[in-house]
Scaffold this motif. Structure first.
Motif, short mmCIF file in Angstrom:
data_model
loop_
_atom_site.label_atom_id
_atom_site.label_comp_id
_atom_site.label_asym_id
_atom_site.label_seq_id
_atom_site.Cartn_x
_atom_site.Cartn_y
_atom_site.Cartn_z
N UNK A 45 -93.08 47.56 -53.36
CA UNK A 45 -92.53 48.18 -54.57
C UNK A 45 -91.13 48.65 -54.24
N UNK A 46 -90.14 48.07 -54.93
CA UNK A 46 -88.73 48.40 -54.73
C UNK A 46 -88.17 48.85 -56.07
N UNK A 47 -87.75 50.11 -56.12
CA UNK A 47 -87.22 50.67 -57.37
C UNK A 47 -88.17 50.47 -58.55
N UNK A 48 -89.47 50.61 -58.29
CA UNK A 48 -90.47 50.53 -59.34
C UNK A 48 -90.95 49.13 -59.67
N UNK A 49 -90.37 48.10 -59.04
CA UNK A 49 -90.78 46.72 -59.29
C UNK A 49 -91.41 46.13 -58.04
N UNK A 50 -92.38 45.23 -58.22
CA UNK A 50 -92.99 44.53 -57.08
C UNK A 50 -92.09 43.35 -56.73
N UNK A 51 -91.65 43.31 -55.46
CA UNK A 51 -90.77 42.25 -54.98
C UNK A 51 -91.24 41.75 -53.62
N UNK A 52 -90.84 40.52 -53.27
CA UNK A 52 -91.08 40.00 -51.93
C UNK A 52 -90.01 40.61 -51.01
N UNK A 53 -90.43 41.14 -49.89
CA UNK A 53 -89.52 41.73 -48.92
C UNK A 53 -89.69 40.99 -47.61
N UNK A 54 -88.58 40.59 -47.00
CA UNK A 54 -88.59 39.89 -45.73
C UNK A 54 -87.96 40.82 -44.70
N UNK A 55 -88.69 41.19 -43.67
CA UNK A 55 -88.19 42.13 -42.68
C UNK A 55 -86.91 41.62 -42.01
N UNK A 56 -86.79 40.32 -41.83
CA UNK A 56 -85.60 39.78 -41.18
C UNK A 56 -84.32 40.07 -41.96
N UNK A 57 -84.44 40.28 -43.27
CA UNK A 57 -83.27 40.62 -44.08
C UNK A 57 -82.66 41.96 -43.68
N UNK A 58 -83.41 42.77 -42.97
CA UNK A 58 -82.95 44.11 -42.59
C UNK A 58 -82.59 44.19 -41.11
N UNK A 59 -82.49 43.04 -40.43
CA UNK A 59 -82.16 43.03 -39.00
C UNK A 59 -80.85 43.78 -38.77
N UNK A 60 -80.85 44.67 -37.78
CA UNK A 60 -79.68 45.47 -37.46
C UNK A 60 -79.60 46.78 -38.22
N UNK A 61 -80.54 47.01 -39.13
CA UNK A 61 -80.57 48.24 -39.91
C UNK A 61 -81.78 49.07 -39.50
N UNK A 62 -81.70 50.36 -39.75
CA UNK A 62 -82.86 51.22 -39.55
C UNK A 62 -83.83 50.97 -40.70
#
Length: 63
Positions: free
Chosen positions: A33-50
């Motif tokens: 759930x991202x900003x109230x909507x269900x979305x696909x999230x890929x952990x690799x998209x956040x590489x280098x971030x906390x």
């Protein structure tokens, strides 16, 4: 109902993996759930971030 199992019955069983601080998370894609909507999230998209991974296994109660 009586349970006759003892600690010794499990002595040769492998221990489950338990993550600890600073362990890298395995890469995955999941619904979130991202900003109230269900979305696909890929952990690799956040590489280098906390990133904070929060889940509550076996329960779909909104927190």
């Amino acid at each position: 109902m009586s349970n006759d199992l003892t600690v010794e019955d499990f002595a040769n069983e492998p221990l489950p993996f338990t993550a600890t601080r600073d362990d890298p998370a395995p890469l995955f894609t999941a619904e979130a759930i991202v900003n109230g909507d269900i979305q696909q999230v890929n952990l690799e998209d956040y590489r280098g971030s906390w990133v904070v991974l929060f889940f509550y296994a076996s329960d779909f109660t909104f927190v």
